[in-house]
Write a protein that holds these residues in place. Sequence first.
Motif, PDB file in Angstrom:
ATOM      1  N   PHE A   1      31.631  58.663 113.891  1.00 60.76           N
ATOM      2  CA  PHE A   1      32.762  57.940 113.299  1.00 60.76           C
ATOM      3  C   PHE A   1      33.866  57.700 114.328  1.00 60.76           C
ATOM      4  O   PHE A   1      34.538  56.676 114.290  1.00 60.76           O
ATOM      5  N   ALA A   2      34.026  58.625 115.287  1.00 59.67           N
ATOM      6  CA  ALA A   2      35.019  58.431 116.347  1.00 59.67           C
ATOM      7  C   ALA A   2      34.630  57.262 117.256  1.00 59.67           C
ATOM      8  O   ALA A   2      35.488  56.619 117.855  1.00 59.67           O
ATOM      9  N   LEU A   3      33.326  56.992 117.351  1.00 58.85           N
ATOM     10  CA  LEU A   3      32.844  55.925 118.243  1.00 58.85           C
ATOM     11  C   LEU A   3      32.618  54.598 117.508  1.00 58.85           C
ATOM     12  O   LEU A   3      32.278  53.597 118.135  1.00 58.85           O
ATOM     13  N   LEU A   4      32.759  54.582 116.191  1.00 57.76           N
ATOM     14  CA  LEU A   4      32.399  53.374 115.416  1.00 57.76           C
ATOM     15  C   LEU A   4      33.450  52.268 115.600  1.00 57.76           C
ATOM     16  O   LEU A   4      34.647  52.505 115.462  1.00 57.76           O
ATOM     17  N   ALA A   5      32.968  51.061 115.920  1.00 52.44           N
ATOM     18  CA  ALA A   5      33.846  49.928 116.241  1.00 52.44           C
ATOM     19  C   ALA A   5      34.438  49.300 114.975  1.00 52.44           C
ATOM     20  O   ALA A   5      33.993  49.589 113.855  1.00 52.44           O
ATOM     21  N   ILE A   6      35.395  48.416 115.168  1.00 54.17           N
ATOM     22  CA  ILE A   6      35.932  47.596 114.077  1.00 54.17           C
ATOM     23  C   ILE A   6      34.758  46.846 113.439  1.00 54.17           C
ATOM     24  O   ILE A   6      33.880  46.351 114.144  1.00 54.17           O
ATOM     25  N   SER A   7      34.722  46.834 112.120  1.00 58.33           N
ATOM     26  CA  SER A   7      33.655  46.155 111.373  1.00 58.33           C
ATOM     27  C   SER A   7      32.277  46.804 111.604  1.00 58.33           C
ATOM     28  O   SER A   7      31.252  46.178 111.391  1.00 58.33           O
ATOM     29  N   GLY A   8      32.296  48.062 112.030  1.00 58.50           N
ATOM     30  CA  GLY A   8      31.043  48.761 112.323  1.00 58.50           C
ATOM     31  C   GLY A   8      30.299  49.217 111.076  1.00 58.50           C
ATOM     32  O   GLY A   8      30.891  49.370 110.004  1.00 58.50           O
ATOM     33  N   HIS A   9      28.995  49.427 111.251  1.00 60.12           N
ATOM     34  CA  HIS A   9      28.140  49.907 110.157  1.00 60.12           C
ATOM     35  C   HIS A   9      27.532  51.251 110.521  1.00 60.12           C
ATOM     36  O   HIS A   9      27.002  51.401 111.614  1.00 60.12           O
ATOM     37  N   TYR A  10      27.607  52.196 109.601  1.00 58.69           N
ATOM     38  CA  TYR A  10      27.038  53.530 109.815  1.00 58.69           C
ATOM     39  C   TYR A  10      25.985  53.760 108.732  1.00 58.69           C
ATOM     40  O   TYR A  10      26.308  53.820 107.548  1.00 58.69           O
ATOM     41  N   ALA A  11      24.710  53.822 109.138  1.00 57.82           N
ATOM     42  CA  ALA A  11      23.643  54.099 108.161  1.00 57.82           C
ATOM     43  C   ALA A  11      23.147  55.515 108.386  1.00 57.82           C
ATOM     44  O   ALA A  11      22.719  55.869 109.486  1.00 57.82           O
ATOM     45  N   ASP A  12      23.211  56.318 107.335  1.00 54.97           N
ATOM     46  CA  ASP A  12      22.773  57.717 107.444  1.00 54.97           C
ATOM     47  C   ASP A  12      21.521  57.935 106.607  1.00 54.97           C
ATOM     48  O   ASP A  12      21.506  57.661 105.411  1.00 54.97           O
ATOM     49  N   VAL A  13      20.472  58.427 107.268  1.00 55.91           N
ATOM     50  CA  VAL A  13      19.243  58.766 106.544  1.00 55.91           C
ATOM     51  C   VAL A  13      18.969  60.272 106.576  1.00 55.91           C
ATOM     52  O   VAL A  13      17.999  60.740 105.990  1.00 55.91           O
ATOM     53  N   GLY A  14      19.817  61.024 107.293  1.00 54.13           N
ATOM     54  CA  GLY A  14      19.601  62.465 107.427  1.00 54.13           C
ATOM     55  C   GLY A  14      20.609  63.255 106.602  1.00 54.13           C
ATOM     56  O   GLY A  14      21.680  62.750 106.282  1.00 54.13           O
TER      57      GLY A  14
ATOM     58  N   ASP B   1      34.331  65.978 107.650  1.00 56.52           N
ATOM     59  CA  ASP B   1      35.762  65.761 107.616  1.00 56.52           C
ATOM     60  C   ASP B   1      36.077  64.688 108.659  1.00 56.52           C
ATOM     61  O   ASP B   1      35.941  64.938 109.851  1.00 56.52           O
ATOM     62  N   VAL B   2      36.405  63.481 108.200  1.00 55.61           N
ATOM     63  CA  VAL B   2      36.716  62.389 109.136  1.00 55.61           C
ATOM     64  C   VAL B   2      38.005  61.695 108.699  1.00 55.61           C
ATOM     65  O   VAL B   2      38.300  61.634 107.503  1.00 55.61           O
ATOM     66  N   PRO B   3      38.779  61.172 109.672  1.00 57.00           N
ATOM     67  CA  PRO B   3      40.012  60.463 109.307  1.00 57.00           C
ATOM     68  C   PRO B   3      39.702  59.167 108.546  1.00 57.00           C
ATOM     69  O   PRO B   3      38.739  58.474 108.886  1.00 57.00           O
ATOM     70  N   LEU B   4      40.509  58.859 107.552  1.00 54.63           N
ATOM     71  CA  LEU B   4      40.232  57.710 106.672  1.00 54.63           C
ATOM     72  C   LEU B   4      40.778  56.387 107.219  1.00 54.63           C
ATOM     73  O   LEU B   4      40.137  55.342 107.072  1.00 54.63           O
ATOM     74  N   PHE B   5      41.954  56.437 107.863  1.00 51.48           N
ATOM     75  CA  PHE B   5      42.618  55.184 108.249  1.00 51.48           C
ATOM     76  C   PHE B   5      41.746  54.229 109.069  1.00 51.48           C
ATOM     77  O   PHE B   5      41.687  53.031 108.768  1.00 51.48           O
ATOM     78  N   PRO B   6      40.999  54.748 110.098  1.00 60.56           N
ATOM     79  CA  PRO B   6      40.165  53.820 110.888  1.00 60.56           C
ATOM     80  C   PRO B   6      39.073  53.143 110.058  1.00 60.56           C
ATOM     81  O   PRO B   6      38.677  52.014 110.354  1.00 60.56           O
ATOM     82  N   ARG B   7      38.587  53.817 108.998  1.00 62.57           N
ATOM     83  CA  ARG B   7      37.552  53.203 108.134  1.00 62.57           C
ATOM     84  C   ARG B   7      38.151  52.008 107.388  1.00 62.57           C
ATOM     85  O   ARG B   7      37.504  50.966 107.252  1.00 62.57           O
ATOM     86  N   VAL B   8      39.370  52.223 106.882  1.00 66.55           N
ATOM     87  CA  VAL B   8      40.017  51.177 106.079  1.00 66.55           C
ATOM     88  C   VAL B   8      40.493  50.042 106.973  1.00 66.55           C
ATOM     89  O   VAL B   8      40.158  48.875 106.761  1.00 66.55           O
ATOM     90  N   SER B   9      41.265  50.389 108.018  1.00 70.57           N
ATOM     91  CA  SER B   9      41.872  49.339 108.857  1.00 70.57           C
ATOM     92  C   SER B   9      40.809  48.602 109.668  1.00 70.57           C
ATOM     93  O   SER B   9      40.982  47.432 110.010  1.00 70.57           O
ATOM     94  N   GLY B  10      39.682  49.274 109.956  1.00 65.70           N
ATOM     95  CA  GLY B  10      38.609  48.626 110.723  1.00 65.70           C
ATOM     96  C   GLY B  10      37.526  48.023 109.841  1.00 65.70           C
ATOM     97  O   GLY B  10      36.531  47.508 110.346  1.00 65.70           O
ATOM     98  N   GLU B  11      37.727  48.083 108.537  1.00 67.63           N
ATOM     99  CA  GLU B  11      36.758  47.550 107.563  1.00 67.63           C
ATOM    100  C   GLU B  11      35.320  47.979 107.889  1.00 67.63           C
ATOM    101  O   GLU B  11      34.419  47.158 108.026  1.00 67.63           O
ATOM    102  N   GLN B  12      35.147  49.279 108.019  1.00 71.26           N
ATOM    103  CA  GLN B  12      33.825  49.807 108.337  1.00 71.26           C
ATOM    104  C   GLN B  12      32.988  50.038 107.072  1.00 71.26           C
ATOM    105  O   GLN B  12      33.540  50.167 105.986  1.00 71.26           O
ATOM    106  N   THR B  13      31.674  50.088 107.251  1.00 69.20           N
ATOM    107  CA  THR B  13      30.762  50.268 106.110  1.00 69.20           C
ATOM    108  C   THR B  13      29.854  51.469 106.345  1.00 69.20           C
ATOM    109  O   THR B  13      29.269  51.607 107.425  1.00 69.20           O
ATOM    110  N   PHE B  14      29.735  52.315 105.317  1.00 64.34           N
ATOM    111  CA  PHE B  14      28.797  53.441 105.352  1.00 64.34           C
ATOM    112  C   PHE B  14      27.645  53.130 104.401  1.00 64.34           C
ATOM    113  O   PHE B  14      27.866  52.766 103.247  1.00 64.34           O
ATOM    114  N   HIS B  15      26.417  53.241 104.925  1.00 69.29           N
ATOM    115  CA  HIS B  15      25.236  53.008 104.095  1.00 69.29           C
ATOM    116  C   HIS B  15      24.472  54.315 103.909  1.00 69.29           C
ATOM    117  O   HIS B  15      23.994  54.873 104.899  1.00 69.29           O
ATOM    118  N   GLY B  16      24.375  54.806 102.693  1.00 71.77           N
ATOM    119  CA  GLY B  16      23.398  55.850 102.412  1.00 71.77           C
ATOM    120  C   GLY B  16      22.052  55.160 102.321  1.00 71.77           C
ATOM    121  O   GLY B  16      21.947  54.085 101.728  1.00 71.77           O
TER     122      GLY B  16
END
Length: 369
Positions: free
Chosen positions: A263-276, A283-298
């Motif tokens: 999450f520290a390395l995820l770019a603006i508009s980045g996608h994080y897909a977790d299969v594990g 515990d991750v900071p929320l602001f970069p997710r919101v301001s960078g419009e990031q997406t988490f995919h289970g």
Amino acid sequence: MKAARIREYKKPLVFEDIPIPDIQADEVLVKVQACGMCRSDVLLVDGFFQNYANIAPPVIPGHEITGTIHKIGSVIPKAAGLSEGDHVVVAPGWGDGVCRHCQVGNTHICPNVRWPGFGTYGGFAEYIPVPARYVIKVANHLKFEELAPLTDAGLTPYRGIKKIRDAGGLGPDRVVGVFGIGGLGTYAVQYAQLLGAGATVVAFARNPDKLAIAKQYGADHLVDIKGKSASDVGKELKKATGQNKLDAIIDCAGAPEMMQLGFALLAISGHYADVGFVGDRIDVPLFPRVSGEQTFHGSFWGNNADLSEVMALAAKGKIKHTIKTIGFDQINEYLDMLRAGDIVGRAVVSFGSSADRPTAQRAELAAKS
Ligand SMILES: [Zn+2]
């Protein structure tokens, strides 16, 4: 038939002779030729899933199943195109067929889902009854030992990367990170290249041997993250790719520390897909997710369509494997090794004759006889 069963949780499997199962009219009987051994088989034996579902013994584990059709149920239409002797893989995640998830093909997230290898019948036995709509025919030239792990280890990261692709997260000007180079990660690196639309693929791990495998399977760059801060890793990434952030991450481990790094390395508009799901919470900071419009995919396992696509890649010879073929009588020994994390690649139980085993093992057997 021969079966290795859980009679009591947290104990070794018991080898038994039990009756060959009957099939329902809409099922086929699959003669198991090979079954992969998964970390979740160890979790099952150790009683982990008892927290979520009461699975009463006897249980036959083994869910990475491939084999031949031995018998066909009476109501299966000719249009299904199934014949005795056909080579098939077993798609996991048998849904009820009526809920809205099943209706769009996602039977593996059906609230009433059933799994082979998590109940009465599984792949650590000579036969298993399977609903006919959950077998996929495969070409006869494909090796059973290589097909087996493609139903989980080689399927799960495929679906995860498809999610990023379908969300528009990949392209020639993007950098995608593969986190965790274990059983799933070796396939994830290959899929990141195959589905990446020209994206640069970077493998992240803390074990140089695993990174070497990632290189062999097509990673453009490797980053050893052991003992490094997020900013150090970012600098290394910049040197390798020209940017210090990742546009997409496919995480095959789900380990909390590595996820925080991700999450520290995820770019603006980045996608994080977790299969594990090695860890339980992060515990991750929320602001970069919101301001960078990031997406988490289970992303969980895969559906029938995903597995069909993986089989198409396999038929074209586009998937490489690291397989250790073992005999039926070695299951307990290898479950212990899996528990200790001592297996590189995938251990696969083979029910075939010794002639089907890899050359090295034939030589071993010849030396013994
Ligand atoms: Zn359903």
